[in-house]
Design an enzyme around this catalytic site. Structure first.
Site, PDB file in Angstrom:
ATOM      1  N   SER A 235      -7.163  -1.470   3.380  1.00 24.50           N
ATOM      2  CA  SER A 235      -6.588  -2.814   3.305  1.00 24.50           C
ATOM      3  C   SER A 235      -6.891  -3.559   2.010  1.00 24.50           C
ATOM      4  CB  SER A 235      -7.061  -3.651   4.501  1.00 24.50           C
ATOM      5  OG  SER A 235      -6.402  -3.243   5.670  1.00 24.50           O
TER       6      SER A 235
ATOM      7  N   SER B  63      -3.849  -4.598   4.560  1.00 25.86           N
ATOM      8  CA  SER B  63      -3.561  -5.926   5.032  1.00 25.86           C
ATOM      9  C   SER B  63      -3.856  -7.032   4.008  1.00 25.86           C
ATOM     10  CB  SER B  63      -4.371  -6.198   6.307  1.00 25.86           C
ATOM     11  OG  SER B  63      -5.763  -6.085   6.076  1.00 25.86           O
TER      12      SER B  63
ATOM     13  N   LYS C 169      -8.183 -14.104   1.532  1.00 24.22           N
ATOM     14  CA  LYS C 169      -7.339 -13.524   2.575  1.00 24.22           C
ATOM     15  C   LYS C 169      -7.311 -14.424   3.812  1.00 24.22           C
ATOM     16  CE  LYS C 169      -6.878  -8.995   4.879  1.00 24.22           C
ATOM     17  NZ  LYS C 169      -7.450  -7.626   4.918  1.00 24.22           N
TER      18      LYS C 169
END
Length: 480
Positions: A175, A151, A76
């Protein structure tokens, strides 16, 4: 199934048996990135030349090989990778170049992983979609007009589309869990505190955030276990005083597994396409010999738990607010009456609450935490949704609470479904997402498997049984 969609565990077995070379595997993923990433925009930072060089070196290496030796993977965008930007989608940080790897990234590299890219996120990691002014919008490989979640949206999209072998994400408000559900992959939200977040923060921020955790995303439950094994444990400072000792259950069968099931709740109604999939899973588990209840719950009001979660969540993320936004929240909190329980009003109060107020909310959280522990004396796991619907259409207009999703033919603010993140998350519990169905044969549906605190391996083990007995990862047709 093409090798690009194999689990990391299967890929690593092929590498060890020399049925597949590290360079061969890397070139496969690099070719797919060049072919598919333009429409997905899942991987936003990459160095394919350095990755190829590392893969060639992995093939030539003669020493003791780590458990991820030669595996290409991505992480990420919010994790520091030395020499690459870490922005969290904020233009003011577009030139923020990391000087060293985040601890979890370092551990994965030390295990032999070839980290060749970073995956896209929303601004400040604060959306159920993944778009920002630096890297643009990430799309869902199952339907390019829909969100992959946020996210860790780029993480889940890259895995589902077969662009990477493994992923590393983070979660404070679903997320990891939301993107895994929306994209039909596996994800694990770890127990708070067991995986060090060092190197996963804005510049200068070192205080660990309440509720927030890191964890892996993958194409199989075995992969989750493999990655979780490697990233678990304190940093070098805390490691001088404590070690992780998590129970590793031996679950070989669904028989006699005690499963509570919660498919919807008035606080956050769930669409029939998701609730029905979980009901069908529960029925299948019962037929396999599991003890299943759709009424067993921890002894507190879930609606109250949602209020506690929003207060603690928005308090935790208030550290990210600029002076301008903090002043905005402060003004809004003064204007809204105390009886206003809209998301916007609760968020405003959470962002600016006094510490004494926070202590009261956190005390109630810990009371609920003890009630969860009592509940798990009688039940092994609780199954529930990760989100109210399958992946919803991209919508970047207005504030998050103003954007509506369609739930059983009725509009619901997209933020309402955070209920399903906070119910367990604010009490530090681990939960694993496993895909279980394609809604209407088109969009993935996942189930959230909640386990007791520090019983991470239990929820992963149940995901593995579901994968073996019920449903496993399926590639999206347009990328298979």
């Amino acid at each position: 199934m093409k090798p690009a969609f194999w689990s990391a565990t299967k890929l690593l077995a092929a590498l060890r048996a020399k049925k597949l070379g590290a360079l061969e595997l890397f070139d496969l993923y690099a070719a797919r990135v060049r072919q598919h990433n333009r429409v997905l925009n899942a991987i936003c930072v990459m160095d394919l030349d350095a990755g190829r060089k590392a893969a060639r070196a992995a093939d030539r290496f003669k020493g003791k090989r780590g458990p991820l030796h030669g595996l290409p993977m991505t992480v990420k965008e919010s994790f520091d990778v030395a020499g690459w930007p870490t922005t969290r989608g904020l233009t003011e940080f577009k030139d923020n170049i990391a000087k060293q790897d985040a601890l979890a990234v370092e551990r994965l590299k030390r295990a032999g992983a070839i980290v060749f890219g970073k995956t896209n996120v929303p601004v400040l990691l604060a959306d159920w979609q993944s778009f920002n002014p630096i890297y643009g919008t990430t799309n869902n490989p199952w339907d390019l007009l829909r969100t992959p979640g946020g996210s860790s949206g780029g993480s889940a999209a890259a895995l589902a589309a077969g662009l990477t072998g493994l992923e590393l994400g983070s979660d404070i408000g679903a997320s990891i869990r939301g993107p895994a559900h929306y994209c039909g992959v596996y994800g694990h939200k770890s127990t708070w505190g067991v995986c060090s977040p060092k190197g996963h923060s804005l510049p200068g921020a070192v205080h660990p955030a309440d509720i927030s955790v890191i964890g892996p995303l993958a194409r199989s439950a075995d992969d989750l276990k493999l990655a979780f094994d490697l990233i678990t444990g304190p940093d070098e400072l805390d490691g001088t005083g404590w070690k992780v000792a998590l129970e590793r259950p031996k679950l070989s069968s669904l028989r006699k597994l005690r499963v509570a099931v919660m498919t919807s709740h008035p606080t956050a109604e769930v669409d029939g396409s998701v609730a029905g999939a979980i009901e069908r899973l529960a029925s299948a588990l019962a037929k396999k010999g599991a003890k299943v209840s759709d009424t067993a719950r921890p002894d507190f009001d879930p609606a109250e738990a949602h209020r506690v979660f929003l207060a603690l969540l928005r308090s935790a993320t208030s550290a990210r607010q600029s002076p301008h936004h903090f002043a905005m929240w402060e003004e809004l909190s003064q204007k809204r009456p105390k009886e206003d329980m809209s998301y916007e009003a609760q968020a405003a109060r959470g962002n600016v609450m006094r510490h004494k107020e926070w202590l009261g909310w956190s005390n109630r959280r810990h009371q609920m935490r003890l009630l969860w522990a009592e509940f798990f004396m009688h039940w092994d796991v609780l199954l529930c949704p990760a989100a109210a619907t399958p992946a919803f259409p991209q919508n970047q207009k207005g504030e998050r609470w103003e954007r509506m999703i369609d739930v059983n033919g009725k509009p619901q603010p997209s933020t309402t479904q955070m209920f399903w993140a906070g119910y367990s998350g604010m009490c530090y519990l681990p939960s694993t997402i496993a895909p279980i169905e394609l809604a209407g044969g088109k969009l993935p549906v996942g189930v959230q498997i909640i386990a007791p605190q520090y019983r991470d391996y239990r929820s992963i083990a149940v995901a593995r049984l579901i994968e073996r007995e019920f449903y496993a990862f399926t590639p999206p047709p347009g990328f298979a």
